[in-house]
Enzyme design. Structure first.
Site, PDB file in Angstrom:
ATOM      1  N   ASN A  47       0.812  -1.204   0.000  1.00  0.00           N
ATOM      2  CA  ASN A  47       0.000   0.000   0.000  1.00  0.00           C
ATOM      3  C   ASN A  47       0.861   1.276   0.000  1.00  0.00           C
ATOM      4  O   ASN A  47       1.661   1.487   0.915  1.00  0.00           O
ATOM      5  CB  ASN A  47      -0.907   0.003   1.238  1.00  0.00           C
ATOM      6  CG  ASN A  47      -2.121   0.871   1.024  1.00  0.00           C
ATOM      7  OD1 ASN A  47      -2.269   1.517  -0.008  1.00  0.00           O
ATOM      8  ND2 ASN A  47      -2.999   0.884   2.010  1.00  0.00           N
ATOM      9  N   ASP A  67      -6.082  -3.711   1.612  1.00  0.00           N
ATOM     10  CA  ASP A  67      -4.910  -3.598   0.751  1.00  0.00           C
ATOM     11  C   ASP A  67      -4.132  -4.902   0.645  1.00  0.00           C
ATOM     12  O   ASP A  67      -3.045  -4.938   0.066  1.00  0.00           O
ATOM     13  CB  ASP A  67      -3.977  -2.446   1.170  1.00  0.00           C
ATOM     14  CG  ASP A  67      -3.666  -2.427   2.649  1.00  0.00           C
ATOM     15  OD1 ASP A  67      -4.585  -2.102   3.428  1.00  0.00           O
ATOM     16  OD2 ASP A  67      -2.527  -2.723   3.021  1.00  0.00           O
ATOM     17  N   GLU A 127      -3.010  -4.713  19.338  1.00  0.00           N
ATOM     18  CA  GLU A 127      -2.117  -4.865  18.187  1.00  0.00           C
ATOM     19  C   GLU A 127      -1.207  -3.656  18.015  1.00  0.00           C
ATOM     20  O   GLU A 127      -1.614  -2.522  18.242  1.00  0.00           O
ATOM     21  CB  GLU A 127      -2.983  -5.035  16.943  1.00  0.00           C
ATOM     22  CG  GLU A 127      -2.246  -5.007  15.646  1.00  0.00           C
ATOM     23  CD  GLU A 127      -3.178  -5.046  14.457  1.00  0.00           C
ATOM     24  OE1 GLU A 127      -4.384  -5.285  14.639  1.00  0.00           O
ATOM     25  OE2 GLU A 127      -2.716  -4.806  13.344  1.00  0.00           O
ATOM     26  N   GLU A 185      -7.991 -11.558  10.038  1.00  0.00           N
ATOM     27  CA  GLU A 185      -8.576 -10.242   9.762  1.00  0.00           C
ATOM     28  C   GLU A 185      -9.292 -10.307   8.423  1.00  0.00           C
ATOM     29  O   GLU A 185      -8.787 -10.851   7.445  1.00  0.00           O
ATOM     30  CB  GLU A 185      -7.482  -9.176   9.705  1.00  0.00           C
ATOM     31  CG  GLU A 185      -8.004  -7.784   9.420  1.00  0.00           C
ATOM     32  CD  GLU A 185      -6.903  -6.744   9.482  1.00  0.00           C
ATOM     33  OE1 GLU A 185      -5.732  -7.121   9.572  1.00  0.00           O
ATOM     34  OE2 GLU A 185      -7.220  -5.551   9.454  1.00  0.00           O
ATOM     35  N   ARG A 191       1.233 -11.156  13.061  1.00  0.00           N
ATOM     36  CA  ARG A 191       0.289 -10.411  12.226  1.00  0.00           C
ATOM     37  C   ARG A 191       0.645 -10.383  10.753  1.00  0.00           C
ATOM     38  O   ARG A 191      -0.056  -9.791   9.953  1.00  0.00           O
ATOM     39  CB  ARG A 191       0.226  -8.961  12.728  1.00  0.00           C
ATOM     40  CG  ARG A 191      -0.629  -8.790  13.949  1.00  0.00           C
ATOM     41  CD  ARG A 191      -2.095  -8.920  13.641  1.00  0.00           C
ATOM     42  NE  ARG A 191      -2.631  -7.755  12.949  1.00  0.00           N
ATOM     43  CZ  ARG A 191      -3.528  -7.818  11.960  1.00  0.00           C
ATOM     44  NH1 ARG A 191      -3.941  -8.988  11.526  1.00  0.00           N
ATOM     45  NH2 ARG A 191      -3.980  -6.719  11.393  1.00  0.00           N
ATOM     46  N   ASP A 234      -6.302  -1.918  17.653  1.00  0.00           N
ATOM     47  CA  ASP A 234      -5.030  -1.692  16.967  1.00  0.00           C
ATOM     48  C   ASP A 234      -4.421  -0.371  17.436  1.00  0.00           C
ATOM     49  O   ASP A 234      -4.982   0.702  17.191  1.00  0.00           O
ATOM     50  CB  ASP A 234      -5.293  -1.632  15.447  1.00  0.00           C
ATOM     51  CG  ASP A 234      -4.024  -1.715  14.635  1.00  0.00           C
ATOM     52  OD1 ASP A 234      -4.107  -2.020  13.425  1.00  0.00           O
ATOM     53  OD2 ASP A 234      -2.940  -1.491  15.199  1.00  0.00           O
ATOM     54  N   ARG A 265     -12.957  -5.763  15.755  1.00  0.00           N
ATOM     55  CA  ARG A 265     -11.954  -4.778  16.136  1.00  0.00           C
ATOM     56  C   ARG A 265     -12.645  -3.461  16.411  1.00  0.00           C
ATOM     57  O   ARG A 265     -13.548  -3.065  15.658  1.00  0.00           O
ATOM     58  CB  ARG A 265     -10.919  -4.604  15.022  1.00  0.00           C
ATOM     59  CG  ARG A 265      -9.722  -3.782  15.449  1.00  0.00           C
ATOM     60  CD  ARG A 265      -8.772  -3.480  14.314  1.00  0.00           C
ATOM     61  NE  ARG A 265      -9.248  -2.366  13.504  1.00  0.00           N
ATOM     62  CZ  ARG A 265      -8.455  -1.750  12.616  1.00  0.00           C
ATOM     63  NH1 ARG A 265      -7.220  -2.165  12.414  1.00  0.00           N
ATOM     64  NH2 ARG A 265      -8.932  -0.734  11.908  1.00  0.00           N
ATOM     65  N   TRP A 267       2.263   6.639  11.837  1.00  0.00           N
ATOM     66  CA  TRP A 267       0.830   6.708  11.497  1.00  0.00           C
ATOM     67  C   TRP A 267       0.138   5.422  11.889  1.00  0.00           C
ATOM     68  O   TRP A 267       0.704   4.336  11.725  1.00  0.00           O
ATOM     69  CB  TRP A 267       0.657   6.935   9.984  1.00  0.00           C
ATOM     70  CG  TRP A 267      -0.782   6.858   9.591  1.00  0.00           C
ATOM     71  CD1 TRP A 267      -1.775   7.775   9.859  1.00  0.00           C
ATOM     72  CD2 TRP A 267      -1.431   5.754   8.913  1.00  0.00           C
ATOM     73  NE1 TRP A 267      -2.963   7.328   9.382  1.00  0.00           N
ATOM     74  CE2 TRP A 267      -2.804   6.107   8.806  1.00  0.00           C
ATOM     75  CE3 TRP A 267      -0.988   4.536   8.421  1.00  0.00           C
ATOM     76  CZ2 TRP A 267      -3.729   5.262   8.201  1.00  0.00           C
ATOM     77  CZ3 TRP A 267      -1.918   3.700   7.807  1.00  0.00           C
ATOM     78  CH2 TRP A 267      -3.261   4.073   7.693  1.00  0.00           C
ATOM     79  N   HIS A 274     -13.838  -4.847  11.172  1.00  0.00           N
ATOM     80  CA  HIS A 274     -13.425  -3.545  11.697  1.00  0.00           C
ATOM     81  C   HIS A 274     -14.637  -2.683  12.012  1.00  0.00           C
ATOM     82  O   HIS A 274     -15.225  -2.077  11.118  1.00  0.00           O
ATOM     83  CB  HIS A 274     -12.584  -2.802  10.647  1.00  0.00           C
ATOM     84  CG  HIS A 274     -11.200  -3.324  10.510  1.00  0.00           C
ATOM     85  ND1 HIS A 274     -10.206  -2.603   9.899  1.00  0.00           N
ATOM     86  CD2 HIS A 274     -10.634  -4.486  10.883  1.00  0.00           C
ATOM     87  CE1 HIS A 274      -9.078  -3.289   9.915  1.00  0.00           C
ATOM     88  NE2 HIS A 274      -9.309  -4.442  10.492  1.00  0.00           N
ATOM     89  N   HIS A 309      -1.648   0.702  16.377  1.00  0.00           N
ATOM     90  CA  HIS A 309      -1.045   1.202  15.136  1.00  0.00           C
ATOM     91  C   HIS A 309       0.284   1.926  15.357  1.00  0.00           C
ATOM     92  O   HIS A 309       0.496   3.042  14.857  1.00  0.00           O
ATOM     93  CB  HIS A 309      -2.036   2.119  14.413  1.00  0.00           C
ATOM     94  CG  HIS A 309      -2.062   1.848  12.937  1.00  0.00           C
ATOM     95  ND1 HIS A 309      -1.419   2.638  12.030  1.00  0.00           N
ATOM     96  CD2 HIS A 309      -2.624   0.863  12.222  1.00  0.00           C
ATOM     97  CE1 HIS A 309      -1.584   2.180  10.805  1.00  0.00           C
ATOM     98  NE2 HIS A 309      -2.327   1.090  10.892  1.00  0.00           N
ATOM     99  N   HIS A 340      -2.827 -10.608   8.754  1.00  0.00           N
ATOM    100  CA  HIS A 340      -3.245  -9.284   8.303  1.00  0.00           C
ATOM    101  C   HIS A 340      -4.175  -9.450   7.100  1.00  0.00           C
ATOM    102  O   HIS A 340      -3.834 -10.168   6.150  1.00  0.00           O
ATOM    103  CB  HIS A 340      -1.975  -8.529   7.910  1.00  0.00           C
ATOM    104  CG  HIS A 340      -2.134  -7.074   7.727  1.00  0.00           C
ATOM    105  ND1 HIS A 340      -1.356  -6.360   6.845  1.00  0.00           N
ATOM    106  CD2 HIS A 340      -2.954  -6.174   8.306  1.00  0.00           C
ATOM    107  CE1 HIS A 340      -1.681  -5.089   6.891  1.00  0.00           C
ATOM    108  NE2 HIS A 340      -2.643  -4.950   7.765  1.00  0.00           N
TER     109      HIS A 340
HETATM  110  C1  CS2 Z   1      -4.185  -2.018   9.850  1.00  0.00           C
HETATM  111  C2  CS2 Z   1      -4.058  -1.893   8.365  1.00  0.00           C
HETATM  112  O1  CS2 Z   1      -5.704  -3.744   9.376  1.00  0.00           O
HETATM  113  C3  CS2 Z   1      -4.843  -3.333  10.181  1.00  0.00           C
HETATM  114  O2  CS2 Z   1      -4.497  -3.922  11.206  1.00  0.00           O
HETATM  115  O3  CS2 Z   1      -3.004  -1.857  10.565  1.00  0.00           O
HETATM  116  O4  CS2 Z   1      -5.295  -1.506   7.873  1.00  0.00           O
HETATM  117  C4  CS2 Z   1      -3.018  -0.906   7.885  1.00  0.00           C
HETATM  118  O5  CS2 Z   1      -3.340   0.383   8.357  1.00  0.00           O
HETATM  119  C5  CS2 Z   1      -3.024  -0.928   6.367  1.00  0.00           C
HETATM  120  O6  CS2 Z   1      -2.759  -2.228   5.937  1.00  0.00           O
HETATM  121  C6  CS2 Z   1      -1.982   0.012   5.801  1.00  0.00           C
HETATM  122  O7  CS2 Z   1      -1.992  -0.090   4.401  1.00  0.00           O
HETATM  123 MG    MG Z   2      -2.853  -3.168  12.157  1.00  0.00          MG
END
Ligand code: CS2
Ligand code: MG
Length: 413
Positions: free
Chosen positions: A37, A327, A247, A350, A294, A221, A147, A413, A122, A223, A323
């Protein structure tokens, strides 16, 4: 059976995907996902310029030899671009091998160890009412694990709060990669405040548990945004809400930081979606500093790379939590599901669900029923790519956002 061609296809049905198609002299073809991504064309170029020319004439069935040839033969090994390109080659060869054997890939991987793979979706909301509605919608859609991501008072936009939560886009149109306002091909910028986040999240989980009870598996998450001590505090503050996992509580490459977090909280920890090699996990696994890995097949050297990682994780009592955001293409998702069904140390999968536009391009045979995912019984991965449809969605540059603290400092991010 010999490889005769290896072609890259870039398409953008709502978001960019890079796919590799390998063709053999017996007419069988295989697909591999090479989507990274925000850096899609880097992987596409690595495939087209450096890997694809090496493949014609090779034995399509010699998957391990090809993996080692492309991994060790590159000299410059590991890294997200290299391992996504290698993943696409490996996954396409497994697709071909299973098609040649006339069976779904999971059968080649040892057969089914379970009826299906528990999926999580999500749920998100800019505020509590929106979040609770999103949880209800996901329960109504059949999810049995969810989530939880929430807006933070005082912050305009926060990771994980879906466009649809803000009233835009298709139901599953969660796509973090986008252009800044005005369409300039550069990352959007977001502002972050960890203290505000730490103050807010316990009340979010208090409300979700109050509304939906103690049983529902809830995930969250972080992140990559917290310091180890902040992550330890959040893990401790969330213990009363019995999370399935927290996470990316802190940037995972600082593996020893997990010792500190682990010493303060029993909240289960999941890390690794930005990793791309089993070597990224060695301390985390040997010291049991995490509970779930993950990584995705797409980013970790394919079925071969992911299986190697999951086997090492299993030796240390660590389970899979692959994961599966939008994407990861349907090709990458299908590959994950075949492994999910076969491996013993499965944890959870996920599953953000792709948009209808994406599924116009990628014809899938996996199914989501009663909260479980199953790859289906089609030979190979069970995914076909419609080239006509793919051509209708040309590539458009898109970038993941850049995060800054309130004082302007660049942050994760
Ligand atoms: C995220 C992702 O799904 C998750 O756990 O961390 O959506 C992540 O932000 C994206 O894969 C980034 O492209
Ligand atoms: Mg994540």
């Amino acid at each position: 059976m010999r490889i005769t061609a290896a072609d890259t296809l870039v398409t953008s049905p709502g978001r960019n995907f890079v796919t590799l198609r390998i063709t053999t002299d017996e007419g069988l073809t295989g697909l591999g996902d090479a989507t990274l991504n925000g850096r899609e064309l880097a992987v596409e170029a690595y495939l087209r310029e450096h890997l694809a020319p090496l493949l014609p004439g090779r034995d399509a069935g010699a998957i391990e030899d090809t993996w080692q040839y492309l991994y060790r033969g590159a000299y410059w090994r590991r890294g997200p671009v290299t391992m996504a390109a290698l993943a696409a080659v490996d996954t396409a060869l497994w697709d071909i091998k299973a098609k040649a054997a006339g069976m779904p890939l999971y059968q080649l991987l040892g057969g089914a160890s379970r009826r299906g793979a528990l999926a999580y979706g999500h749920a998100s909301g800019r505020d509590l009412p929106e979040l609770l509605d999103s949880v209800r919608a996901h329960l109504a859609d059949g999810y049995r694990a969810i989530r939880i991501q929430s807006g933070i008072p005082g912050l305009d936009s926060v990771y994980g709060v879906a466009n649809s939560a803000a009233g835009g886009g298709e139901r599953y149109d969660y796509e973090p990669a986008r252009r800044a306002a005005g369409g300039a091909a550069r990352p959007a910028e977001e502002v972050w405040d960890t203290r505000a986040y730490l103050r807010h999240m316990p009340s979010v989980f208090e409300a979700v548990r109050h509304e939906f009870g103690p049983e529902l598996p809830l995930l969250h998450d972080g992140h990559h945004r917290m310091t180890p001590m902040q992550a330890a505090r959040l893990g401790k503050d969330l213990e009363p809400y019995d999370l399935f996992w927290l996470e990316d509580a802190t940037p995972g490459e600082d593996q020893s930081a997990l010792r500190l977090i682990r010493s303060h909280t029993t909240t289960p920890l999941a890390i690794g979606e930005v990793f791309n090699s089993v070597h990224d996990y060695t301390t985390l696994l040997q010291e049991r500093l995490i509970d779930y890995v993950r990584s995705a097949v797409t980013h970790t050297g394919g079925v071969t790379g992911m299986r190697r990682l999951l086997d090492l994780a299993g030796v240390h009592g660590v389970r899979s939590g692959m994961h599966g955001p939008t994407d990861i293409s349907p090709v990458g998702m299908a590959a994950a599901l075949h492994l999910d069904l076969a491996v013993h140390n499965f944890g959870i999968q996920e599953y953000m669900r792709h948009s209808p536009r994406t599924l116009e391009v990628f014809r899938t045979s996996y199914r989501f029923e009663q909260g479980l995912l199953h790859p289906g019984e089609s030979p190979g991965l069970g995914v076909e790519l419609d080239e006509e449809a793919a051509a209708r969605f040309p590539y458009t540059p898109a970038y993941l956002p850049v995060n800054r603290l309130t004082d302007g400092t660049v942050h994760d991010w």
